[in-house]
Design a protein around this motif. Structure first.
Motif: not given
Length: 247
Positions: A100-120
């Motif tokens: 579950v911890s790895l799932l939370i980390i993965s979601v935060k990295l690829y689908y963050p709650f903030d407005k940080i821009e991610i460039h695939p």
């Protein structure tokens, strides 16, 4: 089996409180350590592919997060095995907590709650799609409210009923609660074999179960499972429709 056990063991088997997640975790951990230390039995690793898929589906997360969790676990050399007997153990050493911890980390990295821009980096990257968390929260709230719709008590809420709640329950909610209480706590066969001084005539005055004349439709677990599956599919469809490519 209970009839042949001493009273001490009967007391250990009789459940008096609801099952708490932390108590279940501690019991599983203690059993795994006991068998490993006393009998040199190695508990097999967690079947994480199925559990991870269930978590992703129940939470209605993008399926792209599944391989991300697997890659991070491989990088960290986590095989989701139960801990070996040592002097001290951390909570994170339990395989289901690590998953579950790895799932939370993965979601935060690829689908963050903030407005940080991610460039695939490519079109196949997991962060190509953007998850609308407002839509996700709305879908979760509607899904959670389905079980208590139309005045129903809701599966899993029976254990949370308190003395104050009983006074405010409707007729259908009271019937649902008594049905759950009878199925979970009442052992009618044992009460008749060991009446503890109460005559059988007295027990017949307070029968368990619904009367034969009751027109209430008996619970149908198969139908309940189908309704839950349909509700989950509707939640998944709504959240998947909200996924948009990143700019």
């Amino acid at each position: 089996m209970k009839d042949k056990l001493p009273a001490t063991y009967l007391f250990a088997l009789d459940t008096t409180t609801g099952l708490e997640p932390d108590n279940l975790r501690k019991t599983v951990q203690e059993l795994s350590l006991f068998y490993s230390y006393r009998f040199k039995i190695t508990i097999p690793p967690l079947n994480y592919p199925l559990l991870l898929f269930k978590h992703v589906r129940d939470l209605a997360l993008p399926i792209e997060v599944y391989p991300v969790v697997c890659r991070i676990a491989k990088l960290l050399e986590i095989d989701f095995s139960f801990p070996e007997p040592r002097s001290r153990h951390k909570v994170s050493s339990m395989p289901e907590i690590a998953l579950v911890s790895l799932l939370i980390i993965s979601v935060k990295l690829y689908y963050p709650f903030d407005k940080i821009e991610i460039h695939p980096r490519s079109l196949s990257d997991a962060c190509t799609l953007n998850l609308d968390w407002d839509c996700w929260c709305d879908a979760q709230k509607k899904h959670d409210a389905i079980e208590t719709a139309n005045g129903k008590l809701g599966r899993g809420n029976e254990i949370k009923v308190t003395e104050e709640d009983v006074l405010n329950l409707s007729g259908e909610q009271t019937d649902d609660y008594l049905d759950w209480f009878e199925k979970t706590w009442v052992d009618e066969e044992r009460a008749r074999k060991h009446p503890r001084g109460h005559p059988e005539q007295l027990l017949d005055m307070f029968p368990t179960g619904r009367p034969a004349a009751d027109s209430h439709v008996p619970p149908n677990p198969a139908q309940d499972n189908q309704d839950e599956e349909a509700a989950l599919e509707a939640k998944l469809e709504k959240i998947q429709e909200s996924l948009r490519p990143r700019n």
